[in-house]
Design an enzyme around this catalytic site. Structure first.
Site, short mmCIF file in Angstrom:
data_model
loop_
_atom_site.label_atom_id
_atom_site.label_comp_id
_atom_site.label_asym_id
_atom_site.label_seq_id
_atom_site.Cartn_x
_atom_site.Cartn_y
_atom_site.Cartn_z
N LYS A 283 0.84 -1.19 0.00
CA LYS A 283 0.00 0.00 0.00
C LYS A 283 0.89 1.25 0.00
CE LYS A 283 -4.15 -1.71 2.36
NZ LYS A 283 -5.02 -1.57 3.55
N GLU A 368 -19.40 -8.58 9.10
CA GLU A 368 -20.44 -7.85 9.82
C GLU A 368 -21.41 -8.79 10.52
OE1 GLU A 368 -18.98 -5.32 6.40
OE2 GLU A 368 -19.69 -7.39 6.62
N ARG A 396 -25.75 -5.58 6.12
CA ARG A 396 -25.27 -6.94 5.87
C ARG A 396 -25.56 -7.88 7.04
NH1 ARG A 396 -19.48 -7.24 3.02
NH2 ARG A 396 -20.25 -6.95 0.91
#
Length: 631
Positions: A283, A368, A396
């Site tokens: 990243k 979730e 979700r």
């Protein structure tokens, strides 16, 4: 780092076809210009920086090897798709990314034929790509389908459900696992890159498949051969899990090595069946500030491209910061309090809590559903779980919210960030539906603070409530109200009058209260700050209905089924025949732009509220309220 504003090679590429017309030797120069262009552009507009810097070479290689858009390329989440957008005709539009009338920060089918699947939430790419691969097979179309998924997204159950299904179907699907945080990264180097080329090559594949057929009639020998292959791979690659799911695992390879990417992808394009290519990237690659602090440069505002210093907005604390301060204070007074987040520590304001109370902090990854049922299990044993979650992500876990928490009446507090319109992230991240989908659940308390002070008070109210409760607040800052320390609360189900007027009463739910007050000042209307969607302050509603000619409800939520509908149900149940105007997010998905622009577009700013009330009066052929222009 010096960033050039001149990108001659990149500016000659208007589509992947232009990229594929270049000799492979020039792709390194394309990648260098692409990375510099990304830094230069996002330094002005802001956006998702670190993840996109990590996918520069991968984006170039994928579009060079695969015949997009005929071959389908599905990006997971979309935080890593900016380079894809630049290479697919949206280079010059990147300056307006996530702005009104500019490109979305995520892939959108309506935006480009190269965006094969619209995304915003994590871990959907493999399911969607598998569907596309099966459709191609059904239609007899020779097409390759590629899903690009990050290692974080692989923590979600849906990704493994899709892989398990794909492996059982022998579908022609390539999954590229973009790993920028896994511990296996030291394995990347010359040896693993070489083995990836060999293991993805046609000769190895032919021998491997032929051996299966020959040895299948001799089970003990085949089992020995299979175990030997796994042992050889296991010494250099962590692929056993993916192989057991039915995928041919290749990698890990250096995701910034274009030569390795190109040769391996070419090999994989020719193979049949489910394939998984494991690439390791970094990243923030090529921009030292983002490499050192990728979380800080995940979603970033405008910054100095030389130093990486981000332009900070001073002033009021955000609602997220209010939550962060409150939960740390509450944890001191309540040793049974624990905090849970589905991989949103920074976004949900749990950094300070995780550092101060590491044994009481649980990041479950992008899972979730698990986060909610985990909280339910903890609540069963006497803990007080606080689930910090975005409104759109809580969708979700709706089944778990109902079955595992609400039916059992468990004391779980949901701190719901990003309620309402979220601005630049657009429709996939907007919390437009939570009041509608929460208020229909029996026994769930639903609270909507109007300002920062109320946010803290209602969080404490929810924590002390002996049952499930939710506090819903928006992204960003509020009115700038001073927040007193301490752990005071507010009485359950009680609103308040904030302005006395006549004729019209505006019932405001949440942080649109300043807009309601401004409109009311122009109309000489009454304003009530309702605070609770459930339980409603029905006594206050009855009082307002008795004293006013009309009621107006105001909410930053879908107008269908939201707080306004709750007020309508209350009036009907009490047989109160008073005109009711419901103002909220209209029955359509709202795109991206600044929050202020989107509220105005929905008629939820002071001017729009005043205009809607006056129009309703004219339509009802009643006397319009006294009004004046809003300054």
């Amino acid at each position: 780092m010096t960033v050039s504003s001149d990108f001659p090679l990149l500016r000659s590429l208007d589509s992947p076809a232009d990229l594929r017309a270049l000799p492979a030797a020039r792709l390194g120069a394309v990648a260098r210009e692409l990375r510099a262009f990304l830094i230069d552009s996002l330094s002005r507009s802001g956006g998702h920086l670190a993840a996109n810097l990590g996918t520069v070479e991968l984006s170039v290689a994928l579009h060079y090897v695969f015949n997009t858009p005929d071959d389908r390329l599905v990006w997971d989440v979309g935080h890593q798709s900016y380079c894809h957008k630049i290479l697919t005709g949206r280079r010059d539009a990147l300056a307006r990314i996530r702005q009104q009338d500019g490109p979305s920060g995520f892939p959108k089918r309506a935006e480009s034929p190269y965006d094969a699947f619209g995304v915003g939430h994590s871990s959907t790419s493999i399911s969607a790509a598998l569907g596309m691969a099966l459709a191609a097979a059904r239609q007899g179309v020779e097409r390759r389908v590629v899903a690009v998924i990050g290692d974080g997204a692989m923590t979600a159950g849906q990704a493994f459900e899709a892989m398990n299904h794909a492996g059982s179907l022998d579908a022609n699907l390539l999954v590229v696992l973009n790993d920028n945080d896994m511990s296996i990264s030291p394995n990347v180097g010359g040896l693993s890159n070489y083995l990836a080329r060999v293991l993805s090559g046609r000769l190895y594949s032919t021998v491997r498949e032929g051996s299966k057929k020959v040895l299948a009639g001799m089970p003990p020998v085949w089992e020995l051969a299979r175990r030997a292959e796994e042992h050889m791979k296991g010494m250099v690659v962590p692929g056993t899990l993916f192989e057991e799911l039915g995928f041919n695992y290749i990698g890990p390879i250096d995701g910034h090595d274009l030569d390795a990417l190109l040769s391996t992808l070419r090999n994989l394009r020719a193979l049949k069946g489910p394939q998984l290519l494991h690439v390791v990237t970094r990243k923030g690659k090529g921009f030292p500030p983002a490499e050192q602090n990728p979380c800080d440069y995940h979603g970033v505002g405008p910054f100095d491209p030389e130093t990486g210093v981000v332009a900070r907005k001073g002033g009021k604390p955000s609602f997220t910061q209010v939550f962060s301060d409150w939960i740390c204070d509450a944890a001191v007074a309540h040793p049974e309090l624990v905090a849970i987040t589905p991989a949103m520590r920074e976004g949900s304001g749990l950094v300070a809590f995780s550092e101060r109370f590491p044994q009481r902090y649980f990041d479950v990854g992008i899972a979730e559903q698990h986060s909610v049922t985990l909280a339910a299990g903890m609540a069963c044993e006497g803990l007080k779980p606080v689930v910090a979650i975005y409104s759109t992500f809580l969708q979700r876990a709706y089944d778990q919210l109902i079955h595992d928490v609400a039916i059992q009446g468990l004391p779980v507090l949901f701190a719901i960030d990003r309620g309402g319109l979220v601005g630049p992230d657009g429709d996939t991240h907007a919390g437009s539906f939570d009041l509608s989908y929460l208020r229909c659940i029996p026994g769930l308390v639903v609270m909507v603070p109007a300002d920062e002070r109320e946010c803290r008070l209602l969080l404490q109210t929810g924590l002390e409530h002996d049952g499930p409760a939710a506090v819903r607040y928006p992204r960003g800052t509020g009115m700038g109200m001073a927040v007193e320390p301490g752990l005071a609360n507010l009485p359950l189900g009680k609103g308040e009058i904030r302005r006395q007027g006549k004729g019209t009463a505006i019932l405001s739910f949440g942080t649109l209260l300043p807009e309601a007050l401004a409109a009311a000042e122009a109309l000489d209307a009454t304003v009530a700050n309702m605070r609770f969607v459930k339980p409603l302050d029905e006594a206050l509603i009855e009082e307002l209905a008795a004293r006013h000619e009309r009621l107006v409800t105001l909410e930053d939520n879908a107008v269908r089924g939201g707080a306004g509908s709750a007020v309508g149900e209350c009036l009907a149940a009490r047989n109160l025949a008073v005109p009711l105007l419901q103002l909220g997010i209209p029955d359509r998905f709202i795109g991206h732009g600044s929050r202020e622009q989107l509220l105005a577009a929905c008629g939820l700013d002071a001017t729009g509220i005043q205009a809607a009330i006056e129009a309703a009066c004219r339509a009802a052929d009643c006397a319009p309220p006294r009004s004046r222009l809003i300054s």
